[in-house]
Design a protein around this motif. Sequence first.
Motif, PDB file in Angstrom:
ATOM      1  N   VAL A 243      35.789  -1.581  16.383  1.00 19.08           N
ATOM      2  CA  VAL A 243      36.185  -0.410  15.608  1.00 19.08           C
ATOM      3  C   VAL A 243      36.228  -0.743  14.134  1.00 19.08           C
ATOM      4  N   THR A 244      36.776  -1.931  13.795  1.00 23.96           N
ATOM      5  CA  THR A 244      36.839  -2.347  12.393  1.00 23.96           C
ATOM      6  C   THR A 244      35.435  -2.547  11.822  1.00 23.96           C
ATOM      7  N   ASP A 245      34.555  -3.171  12.596  1.00 21.53           N
ATOM      8  CA  ASP A 245      33.181  -3.379  12.116  1.00 21.53           C
ATOM      9  C   ASP A 245      32.443  -2.054  11.933  1.00 21.53           C
ATOM     10  N   PHE A 246      32.702  -1.098  12.827  1.00 23.23           N
ATOM     11  CA  PHE A 246      32.043   0.206  12.685  1.00 23.23           C
ATOM     12  C   PHE A 246      32.524   0.928  11.429  1.00 23.23           C
ATOM     13  N   LYS A 247      33.840   0.870  11.149  1.00 20.54           N
ATOM     14  CA  LYS A 247      34.347   1.493   9.937  1.00 20.54           C
ATOM     15  C   LYS A 247      33.803   0.811   8.691  1.00 20.54           C
ATOM     16  N   GLN A 251      31.688   3.724   6.854  1.00 23.16           N
ATOM     17  CA  GLN A 251      32.471   4.375   5.816  1.00 23.16           C
ATOM     18  C   GLN A 251      32.187   3.757   4.453  1.00 23.16           C
ATOM     19  N   ASP A 252      32.470   4.549   3.407  1.00 20.44           N
ATOM     20  CA  ASP A 252      32.321   4.081   2.031  1.00 20.44           C
ATOM     21  C   ASP A 252      33.603   3.388   1.588  1.00 20.44           C
ATOM     22  N   HIS A 253      33.437   2.311   0.815  1.00 18.41           N
ATOM     23  CA  HIS A 253      34.568   1.525   0.330  1.00 18.41           C
ATOM     24  C   HIS A 253      34.713   1.737  -1.166  1.00 18.41           C
ATOM     25  N   LEU A 254      35.940   1.786  -1.606  1.00 23.66           N
ATOM     26  CA  LEU A 254      36.235   2.035  -3.001  1.00 23.66           C
ATOM     27  C   LEU A 254      35.854   0.820  -3.841  1.00 23.66           C
ATOM     28  N   GLY A 255      34.998   1.048  -4.860  1.00 21.41           N
ATOM     29  CA  GLY A 255      34.581  -0.030  -5.753  1.00 21.41           C
ATOM     30  C   GLY A 255      33.540  -0.949  -5.177  1.00 21.41           C
ATOM     31  N   LYS A 256      32.975  -0.651  -4.005  1.00 17.97           N
ATOM     32  CA  LYS A 256      31.962  -1.503  -3.383  1.00 17.97           C
ATOM     33  C   LYS A 256      30.802  -0.626  -2.910  1.00 17.97           C
ATOM     34  N   VAL A 257      29.658  -1.269  -2.778  1.00 25.19           N
ATOM     35  CA  VAL A 257      28.507  -0.557  -2.256  1.00 25.19           C
ATOM     36  C   VAL A 257      28.628  -0.411  -0.744  1.00 25.19           C
ATOM     37  N   LYS A 258      27.968   0.574  -0.225  1.00 29.65           N
ATOM     38  CA  LYS A 258      28.040   0.797   1.203  1.00 29.65           C
ATOM     39  C   LYS A 258      27.195  -0.223   1.945  1.00 29.65           C
ATOM     40  N   HIS A 259      27.783  -0.750   3.013  1.00 25.68           N
ATOM     41  CA  HIS A 259      27.089  -1.756   3.811  1.00 25.68           C
ATOM     42  C   HIS A 259      26.009  -1.080   4.646  1.00 25.68           C
ATOM     43  N   THR A 260      24.748  -1.425   4.413  1.00 29.73           N
ATOM     44  CA  THR A 260      23.611  -0.816   5.117  1.00 29.73           C
ATOM     45  C   THR A 260      23.002  -1.727   6.160  1.00 29.73           C
ATOM     46  N   GLY A 261      23.582  -2.901   6.370  1.00 26.74           N
ATOM     47  CA  GLY A 261      23.043  -3.801   7.385  1.00 26.74           C
ATOM     48  C   GLY A 261      21.870  -4.621   6.924  1.00 26.74           C
ATOM     49  N   ALA A 262      21.606  -4.652   5.581  1.00 30.13           N
ATOM     50  CA  ALA A 262      20.472  -5.416   5.059  1.00 30.13           C
ATOM     51  C   ALA A 262      20.889  -6.759   4.495  1.00 30.13           C
ATOM     52  N   GLY A 263      22.061  -7.246   4.839  1.00 26.35           N
ATOM     53  CA  GLY A 263      22.534  -8.534   4.312  1.00 26.35           C
ATOM     54  C   GLY A 263      21.956  -9.707   5.071  1.00 26.35           C
TER      55      GLY A 263
END
Length: 433
Positions: A243-247, A251-263
């Motif tokens: 659940v934490t990994d899905f969020k 979800q968008d994080h304040l002051g950070k870019v959205k995680h798109t799975g391209a890391g």
Amino acid sequence: MPDAKEQFKRYERTDPVPEARAAGLNTVQPGDKSVFASLQPEPAEQKTKPEHYKFSDALKFEPGRIQVHPGQFGAKLGPEGAPYGRKNECRSEASMVHEMLNPDPQSRFQDAMEKDKCKLFHSSIREPMGKSYNHGLYVPQYAKEPDYRFGCFSDTNSWGTKELVCPPPNPEEGNPEHKRMYTLSHGAFDVAEQRKRNYQWDYDPTTFVFGKKGDRSVGGVENALKGDAAKEVRSATVIQKTVTDFKAFNQDHLGKVKHTGAGLHGMPAEHSFGVTTVKAASEWGTKECIEGNRTLDEQMPDPDLGRSLQPGWRNLATSNRAFGVPNVRTDRALPRIRSVADHQNYGDEPDAKDLLYPSKHAWKGVVEDDFFQPRTFDDIFSVVACAGFDFTREQAEDVYRVAANGHPEGLVSIESFRYAMLDTDHAFPIRDS
């Protein structure tokens, strides 16, 4: 969006020390380098072809230009005062437009003659001038009487016209029994009317409330809006890591870019994606795919190319023998009666020269073989007589006898009859047509 140059001018007027360089990055950019201009697509270049210029809107707003139809654009006008149109050679010189539109009135005799001509027309019979339209309906004789009235007689009603148009109120209106019956039959409930099934309850359903009575909560709406911040004591809640990994991913994080799975997914920084280009010695590359990797023996032609290796099937001849069957079967005799299913060429079919330059009789459907077909005396005499030769039947029989003696079977064709005519001592002139 405000103009960048105008912003820069205003900034220079309000700067107390214009000769000192400002710290940081200058946010005032030229118009062609601003964020707004960078996000806008480049405008398409408008090109109007010369032949399409007459359809453009530029001609409508050009000052001093006379508006003309696109079909007349660029056309040269005639001399001033010259009339337009095509001259009618058949019209009279004295006829004018007003004379054609306003002809001379007809006399009573002419009107009577015109009515007599048109009296048999269907439109004149059904729609006579000065009378009503005749629908062809039959009306009985008694209905034509002046005192006749349509309809049925009835007794005099006690109500007047006012009561018929605006009837008085019904004294039975508002009867609860009538309302109950109409609701039961048609389901006609009033607006916001509660449906009653006439249950025999021990309490009043209009004031009774179902449910369990509890303590009244204070600040419920406030706590619902504030969420966890309204709690005085916050306790830790254990949830699943998925659940934490899905969020974290969704979800968008304040002051950070959205995680798109391209890391890198926990991989080292020097990790490279893709397939390595270092190949083994036995693997093929681009060069081998283009040029191949065959040996010299594999590149040599096959031993059975152009010849047969099976014994008894070798096409070898010691002489200039030609194998196969010729297209023109001159080795076989032409059958006397040829079948329609026989597709062989016995040398009697026309060649390319005959197709390009047919005989002078081909336009009549006569080919050269028709002159060599054996025919009877009557057929040959009819053809030669129609050709215009002037001789009697006895002379034709003598020529036919001479031509028959020249054939072993006594057959005579038109061509052999013609040669027999030339060999005789008589001259057969051609009649004048």
